[in-house]
Design a protein around this motif. Structure first.
Motif, short mmCIF file in Angstrom:
data_model
loop_
_atom_site.label_atom_id
_atom_site.label_comp_id
_atom_site.label_asym_id
_atom_site.label_seq_id
_atom_site.Cartn_x
_atom_site.Cartn_y
_atom_site.Cartn_z
N PHE A 135 -0.39 4.07 1.73
CA PHE A 135 -0.86 2.85 2.39
C PHE A 135 0.32 1.99 2.83
O PHE A 135 0.30 1.40 3.93
N PHE A 136 1.36 1.91 2.00
CA PHE A 136 2.48 1.03 2.33
C PHE A 136 3.60 1.73 3.11
O PHE A 136 4.38 1.05 3.79
N ALA A 177 -6.86 -7.14 2.40
CA ALA A 177 -7.59 -6.98 1.14
C ALA A 177 -7.25 -5.64 0.49
O ALA A 177 -7.07 -5.55 -0.74
N HIS A 178 -7.14 -4.57 1.28
CA HIS A 178 -6.76 -3.27 0.74
C HIS A 178 -5.36 -3.33 0.13
O HIS A 178 -5.11 -2.77 -0.95
N ALA A 179 -4.45 -4.01 0.80
CA ALA A 179 -3.08 -4.12 0.28
C ALA A 179 -3.07 -4.82 -1.07
O ALA A 179 -2.42 -4.36 -2.02
N ARG A 180 -3.79 -5.93 -1.17
CA ARG A 180 -3.85 -6.65 -2.45
C ARG A 180 -4.49 -5.81 -3.55
O ARG A 180 -4.03 -5.82 -4.69
N ASP A 181 -5.53 -5.09 -3.21
CA ASP A 181 -6.20 -4.25 -4.21
C ASP A 181 -5.26 -3.18 -4.75
O ASP A 181 -5.22 -2.91 -5.95
N HIS A 182 -4.52 -2.54 -3.85
CA HIS A 182 -3.58 -1.50 -4.28
C HIS A 182 -2.53 -2.07 -5.24
O HIS A 182 -2.24 -1.48 -6.29
#
Length: 286
Positions: free
Chosen positions: A155-156, A172-177
């Motif tokens: 993802f990153f 939101a996906h970034a924060r969840d990961h």
């Protein structure tokens, strides 16, 4: 390496499994019980010739990655998987890590989910197993090199991974990961994998480093997720997370509510099958 014992162990492991045990169609009548060699080879991601030579006591010494794949293909328990490693003269995976041996119970459930995308993922985010609908939805993770099977790393560090989601959902996906990785790293300080992943991403991704410094903590939870598939379009799916008893492996299942447009598109995805998941214009999607 005990080639004779290894060959016997593989043959017996293959003989005790039927096609239904691994999610395969029965096919034509079989002369002998159990899976065929080509079926085990396909499940393990190796050539039929390589697997055949192992069963005939003339194969090369399998790598640790190959042993993990064989243990998964033959649905071995942790103890049986350890025995497989010992036969080759290797130390089994450390128990304090998120074991690469997928628990047989999780694999059994995964094999039965023929119409819902599902995959087994470690708490650190590494994909261990997928069913066909999951491969059709997000791509075949096991076809990638081992380092690229981790969802958080991709993802990153891989822009194409973000093209799977609407642009407005990416923060939101970034924060969840990040929040999940922080929880895992704190819960298992003896496991080198989360710590190494944190160090790598803090160095390679400014976004990850910024979010890490915010110190948010959250485990994976059931939620709604939206996916952008290059063929069937936008799907809004319910994401359910089932845990193994030691909480280090997750069975993640995506479903769509009957009667919705996403349900129809998910059914279409079953027909479309596995497509090339490389986006044609990743920059435009993100």
């Amino acid at each position: 390496m005990n080639r004779a014992e290894l060959a016997d162990f593989l043959r017996r492991g293959r003989a005790r499994l039927g096609p239904a045990d691994v999610g395969l169609a029965p096919g034509t009548r079989r002369r002998t019980p159990g899976l065929r060699r080509e079926e085990v080879a396909s499940l393990a991601g190796m050539s039929v010739d390589y697997y055949t030579r192992l069963e005939q006591c003339r194969g090369p010494r399998p790598s640790r990655q190959m042993l993990v794949a064989l243990a998964r293909a033959l649905r071995l328990t942790d103890d049986e998987g350890d025995h497989l490693f010992h036969l080759v003269g290797e130390e089994p995976p450390r128990r304090e890590t998120a074991s690469a041996h997928v628990r047989p119970g999780l694999l059994l459930v995964l094999d039965r989910l023929y119409d819902s995308p599902a995959q087994v993922v470690t708490d650190c985010g590494t994909v261990l197993a997928q069913n066909a609908p999951a491969k059709a939805l997000v791509g075949d993770a096991l076809a990638r090199p081992p380092r690229e099977r981790n969802l958080t790393r991709r993802f990153f560090l891989d822009p194409t991974a973000r093209a799977l989601f609407p642009a407005e959902d990416l923060p939101a996906h970034a924060r969840d990961h990040v929040a999940n990785l922080r929880a895992v790293a704190a819960a298992h300080p003896e496991d080198p994998e989360p710590a190494a992943l944190v160090a790598e991403l803090r160095s390679a991704s400014e976004e990850f480093a910024r979010l890490w410094d915010e110190h948010e903590v959250s485990r994976r939870r059931p939620a709604k997720k939206r996916f952008l598939h290059p063929v069937v379009g936008l799907l809004e799916l319910d994401c359910e997370v089932l845990l193994s008893h030691e909480r280090r492996q997750h069975l993640i299942i995506h479903t769509a509510r009957p009667g919705t447009e996403s349900h129809e598109r998910l059914q279409l995805l079953r027909v479309v099958g596995l497509q090339d998941m490389t986006p044609r214009n990743p920059a435009g999607r993100t």
